[in-house]
Design a protein around this motif. Structure first.
Motif, PDB file in Angstrom:
ATOM      1  N   LEU A   1       0.813  -1.213   0.000  1.00 26.31           N
ATOM      2  CA  LEU A   1       0.000   0.000   0.000  1.00 26.31           C
ATOM      3  C   LEU A   1       0.847   1.264   0.000  1.00 26.31           C
ATOM      4  CD1 LEU A   1      -2.962  -0.772   2.430  1.00 26.31           C
ATOM      5  CD2 LEU A   1      -2.987  -0.657  -0.060  1.00 26.31           C
ATOM      6  N   GLU A   2       2.073   1.148   0.549  1.00 30.32           N
ATOM      7  CA  GLU A   2       2.929   2.329   0.599  1.00 30.32           C
ATOM      8  C   GLU A   2       3.694   2.564  -0.700  1.00 30.32           C
ATOM      9  OE1 GLU A   2       5.101  -1.149   2.608  1.00 30.32           O
ATOM     10  OE2 GLU A   2       3.072  -0.280   2.574  1.00 30.32           O
ATOM     11  N   HIS A   3       3.514   1.699  -1.699  1.00 32.62           N
ATOM     12  CA  HIS A   3       4.207   1.867  -2.973  1.00 32.62           C
ATOM     13  C   HIS A   3       3.750   3.167  -3.635  1.00 32.62           C
ATOM     14  CE1 HIS A   3       5.579   1.135  -7.085  1.00 32.62           C
ATOM     15  NE2 HIS A   3       6.398   0.224  -6.578  1.00 32.62           N
ATOM     16  N   PRO A   4       4.672   3.903  -4.294  1.00 27.07           N
ATOM     17  CA  PRO A   4       4.303   5.178  -4.923  1.00 27.07           C
ATOM     18  C   PRO A   4       3.136   5.070  -5.902  1.00 27.07           C
ATOM     19  CG  PRO A   4       6.689   4.953  -4.862  1.00 27.07           C
ATOM     20  CD  PRO A   4       6.136   3.651  -4.371  1.00 27.07           C
ATOM     21  N   LEU A   5       3.036   3.956  -6.642  1.00 25.19           N
ATOM     22  CA  LEU A   5       1.914   3.801  -7.572  1.00 25.19           C
ATOM     23  C   LEU A   5       0.587   3.763  -6.828  1.00 25.19           C
ATOM     24  CD1 LEU A   5       2.972   1.190 -10.296  1.00 25.19           C
ATOM     25  CD2 LEU A   5       2.125   3.501 -10.693  1.00 25.19           C
ATOM     26  N   VAL A   6       0.548   3.019  -5.735  1.00 25.78           N
ATOM     27  CA  VAL A   6      -0.684   2.916  -4.957  1.00 25.78           C
ATOM     28  C   VAL A   6      -1.015   4.249  -4.310  1.00 25.78           C
ATOM     29  CG1 VAL A   6      -1.867   1.692  -3.103  1.00 25.78           C
ATOM     30  CG2 VAL A   6      -0.222   0.470  -4.530  1.00 25.78           C
ATOM     31  N   GLN A   7       0.007   4.892  -3.741  1.00 25.08           N
ATOM     32  CA  GLN A   7      -0.220   6.177  -3.089  1.00 25.08           C
ATOM     33  C   GLN A   7      -0.729   7.224  -4.083  1.00 25.08           C
ATOM     34  OE1 GLN A   7       0.122   6.981   0.368  1.00 25.08           O
ATOM     35  NE2 GLN A   7      -0.066   4.748   0.294  1.00 25.08           N
ATOM     36  N   LYS A   8      -0.195   7.203  -5.311  1.00 22.18           N
ATOM     37  CA  LYS A   8      -0.661   8.154  -6.328  1.00 22.18           C
ATOM     38  C   LYS A   8      -2.112   7.838  -6.711  1.00 22.18           C
ATOM     39  CE  LYS A   8      -0.128  11.603  -9.194  1.00 22.18           C
ATOM     40  NZ  LYS A   8       0.768  11.550 -10.364  1.00 22.18           N
ATOM     41  N   ALA A   9      -2.430   6.571  -6.839  1.00 22.04           N
ATOM     42  CA  ALA A   9      -3.803   6.190  -7.174  1.00 22.04           C
ATOM     43  C   ALA A   9      -4.777   6.647  -6.090  1.00 22.04           C
ATOM     44  CB  ALA A   9      -3.887   4.675  -7.373  1.00 22.04           C
ATOM     45  N   VAL A  10      -4.403   6.449  -4.839  1.00 26.01           N
ATOM     46  CA  VAL A  10      -5.257   6.870  -3.727  1.00 26.01           C
ATOM     47  C   VAL A  10      -5.430   8.387  -3.730  1.00 26.01           C
ATOM     48  CG1 VAL A  10      -5.417   7.002  -1.209  1.00 26.01           C
ATOM     49  CG2 VAL A  10      -4.732   4.857  -2.306  1.00 26.01           C
ATOM     50  N   SER A  11      -4.361   9.115  -4.058  1.00 27.02           N
ATOM     51  CA  SER A  11      -4.444  10.576  -4.095  1.00 27.02           C
ATOM     52  C   SER A  11      -5.390  11.065  -5.178  1.00 27.02           C
ATOM     53  CB  SER A  11      -3.052  11.182  -4.314  1.00 27.02           C
ATOM     54  OG  SER A  11      -2.627  11.035  -5.670  1.00 27.02           O
ATOM     55  N   LEU A  12      -5.646  10.219  -6.188  1.00 30.30           N
ATOM     56  CA  LEU A  12      -6.588  10.562  -7.253  1.00 30.30           C
ATOM     57  C   LEU A  12      -8.025  10.181  -6.900  1.00 30.30           C
ATOM     58  CD1 LEU A  12      -4.522   9.387 -10.381  1.00 30.30           C
ATOM     59  CD2 LEU A  12      -4.788  11.729  -9.523  1.00 30.30           C
ATOM     60  N   GLY A  13      -8.205   9.659  -5.683  1.00 28.02           N
ATOM     61  CA  GLY A  13      -9.540   9.274  -5.236  1.00 28.02           C
ATOM     62  C   GLY A  13      -9.926   7.854  -5.589  1.00 28.02           C
ATOM     63  N   LEU A  14      -8.968   7.042  -6.039  1.00 29.97           N
ATOM     64  CA  LEU A  14      -9.247   5.651  -6.385  1.00 29.97           C
ATOM     65  C   LEU A  14      -9.185   4.785  -5.134  1.00 29.97           C
ATOM     66  CD1 LEU A  14      -7.199   5.404  -9.710  1.00 29.97           C
ATOM     67  CD2 LEU A  14      -9.520   6.250  -9.338  1.00 29.97           C
ATOM     68  N   THR A  15      -9.889   3.660  -5.174  1.00 31.43           N
ATOM     69  CA  THR A  15     -10.031   2.807  -3.997  1.00 31.43           C
ATOM     70  C   THR A  15      -9.373   1.449  -4.237  1.00 31.43           C
ATOM     71  OG1 THR A  15     -12.146   3.865  -3.486  1.00 31.43           O
ATOM     72  CG2 THR A  15     -11.661   1.771  -2.382  1.00 31.43           C
TER      73      THR A  15
END
Length: 349
Positions: A279-293
């Motif tokens: 979950l702490e991977h940059p790809l996941v963090q960027k996705a979460v910042s875009l409002g993705l779940t």
């Protein structure tokens, strides 16, 4: 960009591309890249390309989706190879799985192809044999690529990021008894031995449960025994379909079943492993910042074959895959391109 992506998808739908028979779609994708002055490589039916200003000192991100399809199921009311645009949908075999994601990733790559300011390299790969997890698919090109830091695998996920997916372990089991005449109390019935193991499989619960994927799921999917009615069968074979989570390796599950079951077991392969990305991977963090779940996916993809963390994310709905009259909404392709671009813009691996 949306119009070009849809037109490319229509071209691909019109070219039958069953697994191991993807040569025409591979040619179409290669020609499409060539027309846009993108240098590409082709290995069998896999087509891949590097961004224009590739720098070996930077980490590399792989964008991957597949252009093979399953055979059309019964029940199609439309021509599966005619790209029909109707009511905001594009019908056709492979439109949803995974043509929409593939063309969206290809156009995302083209969007970034000439950028000098990227903090990472990009490789796009349109690969073969995903539907059969074949040896001549994405796994066959990994040795030809530089080290990969992370990947995005384009599959229909309603544009939500799958941070884990179940793996697959298929096991051939054989219960061995002793033949005898069915009219007398002779022999050891292999069917009864197999049924005892089937009942164990039905009731067995693996103790480790994944927060994303839930428990390991086992299903006895095939069974076969007996040659004639008056002979006690001395052999009964059955097939176990095991959907694995990230808590166990495929080898661990196989060893646990050997200890639990009396039948002889043989795994067809251990290569289709459960996959996950932190979950702490940059790809996941960027996705979460875009409002993705983030979510856990029960379906298999080429993520199982990638030896680096990968996010499964793409256009369309997995529930439409492998169904009659498969389709994708046109707006899903547009949203896919926009989401991929937002995910990659400013990303640091």
């Amino acid at each position: 960009m949306q119009t070009e992506a849809i037109n490319l998808l229509k071209t691909l739908i019109a070219l039958p591309s069953f697994s191991r028979q993807e040569d025409r779609t591979a040619f179409a994708i290669a020609r499409y890249l060539d027309e846009r002055k993108v240098d590409y490589h082709r290995k069998k039916n896999n087509v891949y390309a590097f961004n224009q200003y590739f720098d070996a000192a930077k980490p590399t991100l792989l964008l991957n989706s597949h252009h093979d399809t399953v055979q059309p199921v019964k029940g199609w009311t439309k021509d599966p190879f005619f790209p029909l645009e109707q009511d905001g949908k594009l019908f056709g075999l492979g439109s949803n799985d995974a043509g929409g994601s593939l063309v969206a990733l290809l156009h995302t790559f083209i969007h970034f192809y000439g950028r000098r300011d990227l903090a990472y390299n990009l490789i796009v790969a349109a690969t073969a044999e995903e539907e059969i997890s074949g040896a001549d698919g994405v796994a066959s090109i990994l040795a030809d690529l530089p080290p990969i830091a992370a990947g995005i695998v384009g599959e229909p996920t309603l544009l939500q990021p799958a941070v884990a997916q179940k793996g697959l372990l298929v096991i051939d089991a054989t219960a061995r008894g002793l033949s005898g005449h069915a009219a007398r109390e002779e022999g050891i019935n292999a069917i009864y031995l197999a049924l005892a193991d089937v009942e164990k499989i039905r009731n067995y619960r693996f103790p480790k449960v994944s927060p994303w994927l839930g428990p390991v799921k086992m299903t006895v999917a095939q069974i076969q025994a007996g040659r004639q009615h008056n002979v006690v069968p001395d052999e009964c074979s059955f097939v176990i379909d095991v959907r694995t989570n990230e808590c166990y390796s495929n080898e661990e599950i196989f060893d646990l079943l050997i200890a639990e079951l009396g039948s002889g077991l043989r795994a067809r392969s251990f290569r289709l492993r459960s996959a996950s990305i932190p979950l702490e991977h940059p790809l996941v963090q960027k996705a979460v910042s875009l409002g993705l779940t983030p979510f856990g996916s029960p379906t298999l993809s080429d993520s199982a074959l990638l030896p680096f963390p990968a996010l499964k994310l793409g256009c369309g709905n997995s529930a439409r895959s492998h169904t009659a009259d498969e389709y994708i909404y046109l707006h899903e392709i547009e949203a896919g391109i926009a989401t991929y671009i937002q995910l990659l813009e400013g990303l640091r691996l």
